[in-house]
Enzyme design. Sequence first.
Site, PDB file in Angstrom:
ATOM      1  N   ILE A   1       0.834  -1.201   0.000  1.00 28.91           N
ATOM      2  CA  ILE A   1       0.000   0.000   0.000  1.00 28.91           C
ATOM      3  C   ILE A   1       0.867   1.248   0.000  1.00 28.91           C
ATOM      4  O   ILE A   1       0.636   2.189  -0.769  1.00 28.91           O
ATOM      5  CB  ILE A   1      -0.956  -0.004   1.205  1.00 28.91           C
ATOM      6  N   GLY A   2       1.880   1.267   0.860  1.00 30.58           N
ATOM      7  CA  GLY A   2       2.746   2.436   0.938  1.00 30.58           C
ATOM      8  C   GLY A   2       3.444   2.738  -0.372  1.00 30.58           C
ATOM      9  O   GLY A   2       3.512   3.896  -0.808  1.00 30.58           O
TER      10      GLY A   2
ATOM     11  N   ARG B   1      -2.830  -7.678   7.995  1.00 28.52           N
ATOM     12  CA  ARG B   1      -3.774  -8.716   8.404  1.00 28.52           C
ATOM     13  C   ARG B   1      -3.487  -9.986   7.616  1.00 28.52           C
ATOM     14  O   ARG B   1      -3.345  -9.953   6.394  1.00 28.52           O
ATOM     15  CB  ARG B   1      -5.194  -8.226   8.137  1.00 28.52           C
TER      16      ARG B   1
ATOM     17  N   ASN C   1      -0.951  -3.144  16.587  1.00 29.62           N
ATOM     18  CA  ASN C   1      -1.042  -1.958  15.747  1.00 29.62           C
ATOM     19  C   ASN C   1      -1.366  -0.697  16.535  1.00 29.62           C
ATOM     20  O   ASN C   1      -1.019   0.405  16.114  1.00 29.62           O
ATOM     21  CB  ASN C   1      -2.057  -2.176  14.624  1.00 29.62           C
TER      22      ASN C   1
ATOM     23  N   HIS D   1     -14.644  -0.263  12.214  1.00 27.00           N
ATOM     24  CA  HIS D   1     -14.160  -0.899  10.990  1.00 27.00           C
ATOM     25  C   HIS D   1     -13.721  -2.309  11.371  1.00 27.00           C
ATOM     26  O   HIS D   1     -12.541  -2.635  11.427  1.00 27.00           O
ATOM     27  CB  HIS D   1     -12.995  -0.075  10.434  1.00 27.00           C
TER      28      HIS D   1
END
Length: 223
Positions: A18-19, A86, A99, A180
Amino acid sequence: MNFLTNDKLLIVGAGGMIGSNMVQSALMLGLTPNICLYDIYEPGVHGVFDEIQQCAFPGVNVTYTVNPEEAFTGAKYIISSGGAPRKEGMTREDLLKGNCKIAAEFGDNIKKYCPEVEHVVVIFNPADVTALTALIHSGLKPNQLTSLAALDSTRLQQALALEFGVQQDKVTGAHTYGGHGEQMAVFASQVKVDGKPLSEMGLSAERWEEIKHHTVQGGSNII
């Protein structure tokens, strides 16, 4: 290239999938030429840095570091996907302890090294809790920090669009509430499909329960 600002953008967790995508997206969108890649895993962030450099974006100043002081100092905007991922069989809540510790350290680094930051985005799970933890530790105002907010709602929207064979933007009022995570609430009362209330679309109670389950478990379907 023309950029929206010359201010420093810090991507935390830049060595991950993602980063690294955030880095490329920021450059392609022309957000800023000054981007710092930060990750605790040097081989990963070094590899992303090399790939970005080899893309040869004109007029950019991309750097990388594993040193938090170097990374955070002077940052005006921050995007963080720097949490543990995850894994199969895990719920978002399983990530909570580890986290949240990462989020607390992230907030502490903001407070220590870049208290003048303009805006921060937190996108690692469970995003609602990690964002709140980062906010508390950073000392920022609530309007200076954004978390992952719409993903569950757009998952519901997508599922209903596929169910009725319409474009996704034709499904409106598809909202989820609460955390979430596994305890989120999914409601049908405000949903419309191409302007028609969901209650008039002939969707059975059993099928609605399946769609709700798919929405809540959407992340595990991708892993």
